[in-house]
Scaffold this active site. Structure first.
Site, mmCIF file in Angstrom:
data_model
loop_
_atom_site.group_PDB
_atom_site.id
_atom_site.type_symbol
_atom_site.label_atom_id
_atom_site.label_comp_id
_atom_site.label_asym_id
_atom_site.label_seq_id
_atom_site.Cartn_x
_atom_site.Cartn_y
_atom_site.Cartn_z
ATOM 1 C CG ASP A 115 40.893 36.684 39.778
ATOM 2 O OD1 ASP A 115 39.980 37.485 39.460
ATOM 3 O OD2 ASP A 115 41.804 36.990 40.572
ATOM 4 C CE LYS A 161 38.721 47.920 39.841
ATOM 5 N NZ LYS A 161 39.679 48.751 40.610
#
Length: 213
Positions: free
Chosen positions: A118, A122
């Protein structure tokens, strides 16, 4: 130490107790998997086990362990393993840092794969990315000289992050001269298209040697 433990909030103490129990059970499982000294190939975030199953099939002499947090992924990975009757392959549900704390002393890390984790794109979530200096520290505790870490991602910012984390670590060193050890095309990898890969080696003496010269 006992006074400190007694002063912990009840909820925090329960969490620590449960964590200690998980680590104890993981250590028992690892000892059951390998009772004698061995080197291990580890995949962090093994998903459904596509890659590590193929790797273990092609490397029957290697002890392979895949770790993931999601129960359904581990169950599917185990089905792949059992279908092929791979005695050298094991999948465990575990949080990676707890898993590394449970690592028995008689096992040594030979190779670790981190494939398409993952990316947490951000900036404020960067602390959640799997590649961190603390993870490299923990891997180094169970590694040997020359242990290889293989990282692959389709996310450019995550790749740059991984490069920076490894480059700034004293004991792990990026090696452009080492080829990717095993390719196994999969639907997931083909779907992603472009991706980047790197290999790093564990060499804790390298920094000290360079400073002394």
């Amino acid at each position: 130490m006992s006074e400190m433990a007694a002063s912990l909030p009840e909820g925090q103490q329960r969490f620590l107790d449960r964590q200690a129990e998980r680590i104890r059970r993981l250590r028992e499982t690892l000892v059951e998997i390998a009772r004698v000294p061995e080197t291990v190939t580890l995949e962090i975030g093994c998903g459904h086990g596509h890659y590590l199953t193929a790797y273990a099939l092609q490397h029957p002499d290697k002890r392979c362990i895949g770790v993931d947090l999601v129960t359904k992924r581990i169950l599917k990975a185990c089905q792949k393993r059992d279908k092929r009757n791979l005695q050298n392959l094991h999948f465990l549900k575990a949080e990676i840092r707890e898993f590394l704390k449970a690592w028995p002393e008689h096992l040594t890390l030979e190779r670790v794969f981190i494939l398409f984790p993952d990316p947490w794109p951000k900036k404020r979530h960067a602390k959640n990315r799997i590649l961190q200096s603390s993870l490299l520290d923990a891997l180094g505790q169970i590694a040997k000289e020359g242990t290889q870490l293989h990282f692959r991602t389709d996310h450019p910012e995550n790749f740059a992050w991984g490069m920076e984390v490894i480059a700034s670590h004293a004991d792990w060193h990026i090696r452009d001269d080492i080829e990717w050890p095993f390719e196994n095309p999969s639907f997931f990898q083909d779907l992603l298209g472009d991706y980047q890969s790197l290999t790093a080696c564990f060499s804790p003496l390298e920094t000290g040697e360079s400073e002394s010269q």
